[in-house]
Design a protein around this motif. Sequence first.
Motif, PDB file in Angstrom:
ATOM      1  N   THR A  99       0.810  -1.252  -0.198  1.00 51.46           N
ATOM      2  CA  THR A  99       0.073   0.113  -0.033  1.00 51.46           C
ATOM      3  C   THR A  99       0.899   1.354  -0.080  1.00 51.46           C
ATOM      4  O   THR A  99       2.102   1.108   0.114  1.00 51.46           O
ATOM      5  N   ASN A 100       0.338   2.375   0.138  1.00 53.32           N
ATOM      6  CA  ASN A 100       1.092   3.580   0.117  1.00 53.32           C
ATOM      7  C   ASN A 100       1.763   3.809   1.356  1.00 53.32           C
ATOM      8  O   ASN A 100       3.049   4.344   1.256  1.00 53.32           O
ATOM      9  N   ILE A 127      -3.334   1.089  -4.190  1.00 48.83           N
ATOM     10  CA  ILE A 127      -2.464   2.261  -4.814  1.00 48.83           C
ATOM     11  C   ILE A 127      -3.286   3.269  -5.196  1.00 48.83           C
ATOM     12  O   ILE A 127      -4.177   3.352  -5.870  1.00 48.83           O
ATOM     13  N   THR A 128      -3.080   4.346  -4.697  1.00 49.23           N
ATOM     14  CA  THR A 128      -3.770   5.911  -4.857  1.00 49.23           C
ATOM     15  C   THR A 128      -2.955   7.107  -5.287  1.00 49.23           C
ATOM     16  O   THR A 128      -1.682   6.826  -5.344  1.00 49.23           O
ATOM     17  N   GLU A 130      -1.957   9.001  -3.435  1.00 49.57           N
ATOM     18  CA  GLU A 130      -0.883   9.583  -2.445  1.00 49.57           C
ATOM     19  C   GLU A 130       0.547   8.600  -2.773  1.00 49.57           C
ATOM     20  O   GLU A 130       1.432   9.211  -2.657  1.00 49.57           O
ATOM     21  N   THR A 131       0.206   7.668  -3.656  1.00 53.86           N
ATOM     22  CA  THR A 131       1.686   6.813  -4.122  1.00 53.86           C
ATOM     23  C   THR A 131       2.340   7.924  -5.251  1.00 53.86           C
ATOM     24  O   THR A 131       3.512   7.868  -4.911  1.00 53.86           O
TER      25      THR A 131
END
Length: 199
Positions: A99-100, A127-128, A130-131
């Motif tokens: 995740t991030n 993964i958003t 923010e990544t």
Amino acid sequence: MDGIPTEVLVGIFQWVPFRWLIHVSQVCRHWREICKETRFSLFNFPRSLTHTCAELIVPNFSSFSRLVIDEAGIGDKTLELFSRWNLKSLELFNCFNITNRGLAALSLPCLENFFLFFDNPMQGLNITDETLDILARNCPLLKKFRVSKCGNLTGEGFGRLVGNCPALEYVYLYMSPGMRTIFSKPNVIETLIIDHCIT
């Protein structure tokens, strides 16, 4: 064995599969030092990688510049073990437990290539944007960025990445969301590939 030049041993060790490098490093003190000090170019983890295995490997081989993790069931805790490596290339394939948080724990000031691929769009939901923000803040040398099937990434997130990474010259997006923002940035992207993306 003391008569073999260090340069020759380094060349040989770079061809040894990772699972045998632990054994190689235990042959003698000289070989252990070579394994610790050599800047290997590739460290490719197979599907069988476990957190325990990574705990054994990372302290003994802290000088790889390229890390490839392929379909391993590892998560953030394992990825954080690699935070002391000065990676130039990070390639994650079907690592759906990352995740991030795990990516944020990595120290990536030398990172030039970031590849993130998933076979199934549902796997990349951790993964958003923010990544992308993490990469934009922590990777000033980023040159190549490739991502596939990360459904929670947006055009705005890509725009921030492109705007904050002046060295970025290659972007490949496959089955990722709208990209209008990416076109409004004045970066010198030499290659932009957008394939099967929703706009």
